[in-house]
Scaffold this motif. Sequence first.
Motif, PDB file in Angstrom:
ATOM      1  N   ILE A 193      26.071  59.254  -1.451  1.00 57.42           N
ATOM      2  CA  ILE A 193      26.388  59.330  -2.885  1.00 57.42           C
ATOM      3  C   ILE A 193      27.265  60.552  -3.164  1.00 57.42           C
ATOM      4  N   LYS A 194      26.885  61.683  -2.600  1.00 56.68           N
ATOM      5  CA  LYS A 194      27.623  62.925  -2.834  1.00 56.68           C
ATOM      6  C   LYS A 194      29.083  62.795  -2.396  1.00 56.68           C
ATOM      7  N   SER A 195      29.314  62.252  -1.202  1.00 54.77           N
ATOM      8  CA  SER A 195      30.684  62.115  -0.677  1.00 54.77           C
ATOM      9  C   SER A 195      31.535  61.224  -1.570  1.00 54.77           C
ATOM     10  N   LEU A 196      30.975  60.068  -1.943  1.00 52.14           N
ATOM     11  CA  LEU A 196      31.735  59.132  -2.778  1.00 52.14           C
ATOM     12  C   LEU A 196      31.918  59.682  -4.185  1.00 52.14           C
ATOM     13  N   TYR A 197      30.867  60.258  -4.740  1.00 55.76           N
ATOM     14  CA  TYR A 197      30.918  60.756  -6.120  1.00 55.76           C
ATOM     15  C   TYR A 197      31.975  61.842  -6.290  1.00 55.76           C
ATOM     16  N   ILE A 198      32.043  62.776  -5.364  1.00 55.17           N
ATOM     17  CA  ILE A 198      33.006  63.875  -5.465  1.00 55.17           C
ATOM     18  C   ILE A 198      34.429  63.317  -5.481  1.00 55.17           C
ATOM     19  N   HIS A 199      34.709  62.354  -4.603  1.00 56.84           N
ATOM     20  CA  HIS A 199      36.056  61.758  -4.567  1.00 56.84           C
ATOM     21  C   HIS A 199      36.377  61.029  -5.876  1.00 56.84           C
ATOM     22  N   ILE A 200      35.436  60.216  -6.344  1.00 55.95           N
ATOM     23  CA  ILE A 200      35.682  59.440  -7.559  1.00 55.95           C
ATOM     24  C   ILE A 200      35.805  60.349  -8.778  1.00 55.95           C
ATOM     25  N   SER A 201      34.874  61.282  -8.949  1.00 52.50           N
ATOM     26  CA  SER A 201      34.864  62.126 -10.154  1.00 52.50           C
ATOM     27  C   SER A 201      36.117  62.997 -10.225  1.00 52.50           C
ATOM     28  N   ILE A 202      36.550  63.538  -9.102  1.00 48.95           N
ATOM     29  CA  ILE A 202      37.763  64.360  -9.096  1.00 48.95           C
ATOM     30  C   ILE A 202      38.978  63.503  -9.460  1.00 48.95           C
ATOM     31  N   ASN A 203      39.098  62.329  -8.838  1.00 47.62           N
ATOM     32  CA  ASN A 203      40.247  61.459  -9.103  1.00 47.62           C
ATOM     33  C   ASN A 203      40.308  61.002 -10.557  1.00 47.62           C
ATOM     34  N   ILE A 204      39.166  60.542 -11.075  1.00 45.31           N
ATOM     35  CA  ILE A 204      39.132  60.040 -12.459  1.00 45.31           C
ATOM     36  C   ILE A 204      39.444  61.153 -13.455  1.00 45.31           C
ATOM     37  N   ASN A 205      38.790  62.287 -13.288  1.00 43.47           N
ATOM     38  CA  ASN A 205      38.919  63.353 -14.288  1.00 43.47           C
ATOM     39  C   ASN A 205      40.238  64.110 -14.179  1.00 43.47           C
ATOM     40  N   GLU A 206      40.816  64.207 -12.994  1.00 43.41           N
ATOM     41  CA  GLU A 206      42.158  64.786 -12.882  1.00 43.41           C
ATOM     42  C   GLU A 206      43.169  63.903 -13.613  1.00 43.41           C
ATOM     43  N   TYR A 207      43.009  62.591 -13.462  1.00 40.57           N
ATOM     44  CA  TYR A 207      43.886  61.654 -14.185  1.00 40.57           C
ATOM     45  C   TYR A 207      43.728  61.844 -15.694  1.00 40.57           C
ATOM     46  N   ARG A 208      42.490  61.948 -16.166  1.00 39.99           N
ATOM     47  CA  ARG A 208      42.231  62.101 -17.597  1.00 39.99           C
ATOM     48  C   ARG A 208      42.807  63.421 -18.132  1.00 39.99           C
ATOM     49  N   VAL A 209      42.676  64.483 -17.353  1.00 44.10           N
ATOM     50  CA  VAL A 209      43.220  65.781 -17.776  1.00 44.10           C
ATOM     51  C   VAL A 209      44.736  65.700 -17.907  1.00 44.10           C
ATOM     52  N   ARG A 210      45.377  65.124 -16.914  1.00 46.17           N
ATOM     53  CA  ARG A 210      46.853  65.048 -16.926  1.00 46.17           C
ATOM     54  C   ARG A 210      47.374  64.096 -17.997  1.00 46.17           C
ATOM     55  N   GLU A 211      46.534  63.128 -18.393  1.00 51.63           N
ATOM     56  CA  GLU A 211      46.912  62.220 -19.476  1.00 51.63           C
ATOM     57  C   GLU A 211      46.437  62.728 -20.838  1.00 51.63           C
ATOM     58  N   GLU A 212      45.835  63.944 -20.829  1.00 50.29           N
ATOM     59  CA  GLU A 212      45.334  64.577 -22.050  1.00 50.29           C
ATOM     60  C   GLU A 212      44.296  63.716 -22.789  1.00 50.29           C
ATOM     61  N   ILE A 213      43.388  63.120 -22.002  1.00 50.22           N
ATOM     62  CA  ILE A 213      42.264  62.375 -22.562  1.00 50.22           C
ATOM     63  C   ILE A 213      41.075  63.330 -22.606  1.00 50.22           C
ATOM     64  N   SER A 214      40.503  63.523 -23.757  1.00 49.91           N
ATOM     65  CA  SER A 214      39.431  64.509 -23.909  1.00 49.91           C
ATOM     66  C   SER A 214      38.135  64.040 -23.263  1.00 49.91           C
ATOM     67  N   GLY A 215      37.385  64.993 -22.743  1.00 54.56           N
ATOM     68  CA  GLY A 215      36.065  64.719 -22.173  1.00 54.56           C
ATOM     69  C   GLY A 215      36.102  64.347 -20.708  1.00 54.56           C
ATOM     70  N   TYR A 216      35.112  64.869 -19.950  1.00 53.20           N
ATOM     71  CA  TYR A 216      34.978  64.544 -18.535  1.00 53.20           C
ATOM     72  C   TYR A 216      33.979  63.394 -18.371  1.00 53.20           C
ATOM     73  N   LEU A 217      34.171  62.593 -17.330  1.00 47.37           N
ATOM     74  CA  LEU A 217      33.233  61.524 -16.989  1.00 47.37           C
ATOM     75  C   LEU A 217      32.499  61.939 -15.715  1.00 47.37           C
ATOM     76  N   LEU A 218      31.303  62.483 -15.885  1.00 52.90           N
ATOM     77  CA  LEU A 218      30.533  63.009 -14.765  1.00 52.90           C
ATOM     78  C   LEU A 218      29.127  62.422 -14.758  1.00 52.90           C
ATOM     79  N   LEU A 219      28.600  62.207 -13.574  1.00 56.30           N
ATOM     80  CA  LEU A 219      27.226  61.719 -13.429  1.00 56.30           C
ATOM     81  C   LEU A 219      26.272  62.900 -13.336  1.00 56.30           C
TER      82      LEU A 219
END
Length: 390
Positions: A100-126
């Motif tokens: 879970i840790k290995s997959l989660y870190i990859h997914i959360s970083i990818n999703i939230n980096e995209y959101r930051v660069r697209e200026e979408i507010s709020g992080y999506l974290l488990l």
Amino acid sequence: MKRKFKIKGKKIIITIREFLTRLNWLYISIIIMIVIGIGILAASYLVNDNDAKNVCVGLGTGIVTSALVSLYIDAINKKVEKNKLFQYKNMLLNPLYNAIKSLYIHISININEYRVREEISGYLLLPMEKTEDLSNFLNELMSYKLEDMVEEKQKKLVNMLCISEIYYRELISQFRGLPLDSLLYENLISHEDYKKLKNFSLINLCMGNLTKISEDGVSEQDEYVLKIQLLHGMMLQMNRILEVFPDMASKIDSENSWIKNNLAEIYYNEIYTNSEEYFEEMMEKMEAEQKYYAEHPDEWENEAEEETEEDRLYRKINKAIWAGNAETIKKCFPEINKDNKQIQSELTWSLAKNVMKDKELRSMYFEKYGEKYKMRKDKRKGLKRKCGLH
């Protein structure tokens, strides 16, 4: 009326049964023994015969002592048993947590980096109490057509979905191999949690998507949709697992701190420093400093003496950018440390556009940083989020 009475009667019987099953009969018997022992000791005060009194005191003391010893031994045994169960639980869950840790870190970083660069507010974290925001975000992305997107937008989404299948397959394998019946039997999970984890619909859907992605002849658009569905399903499944195992959830939550720091750094360097707000802030700061040091020239001299060489170089380059002086920057270039991201950030700032038009300066930039010069895009304050479609 009779039917209602019967239903109420059944509920009362069920409640009584549940209460009786929860009772620890060993503790009840020990309490009864202690009460009897204390009763015998109390009765010994009423006995006049010394021999009979001694017998009562010895008997009462023995009963109370043996009951307390039994209670102490039971507490020790329970603690030993609890430690064994804890070790057993860790042995079963550690491989799953690592997956879970290995997959989660990859997914959360990818999703939230995209959101930051697209200026979408709020992080999506488990872990998440509610997953509506995650679902809405991914469902919106899934509705996009790749052929209608600009190239830059396509590249961002491809990078976001670029997660090795190994991480997905490892998590699926570990979850399917989890001995849920054993966990339930050992009271390590409740019946409700057992039913929740026994539902393999999400895992089966994700496995099906992995199989389809690997097939030949899958179109680019279909692969894009399948990958979003896969990512969505695995995030929901991981969140479901974390709900059942709070210890695992707290470990994952501790990973979120450095993820947030990384995202904050990306936001500052790529978004905020290119915003109108930052530009105005820097202008106000420079004007305030000029005014202050004009009134306190002695402090300017003292501060100048405390400056490091890199600080002076940065200030000199910053001043040259504002003045549009490319020649000064050329002279400074040999002294620049390529690891100094602050200076590189200044050179790629939109304000440096005019001076960096100089071909010789661009050539020097390439030699220093090993990459072609590329100006960062301006982000304006209050700019609304765009989806990148024509």
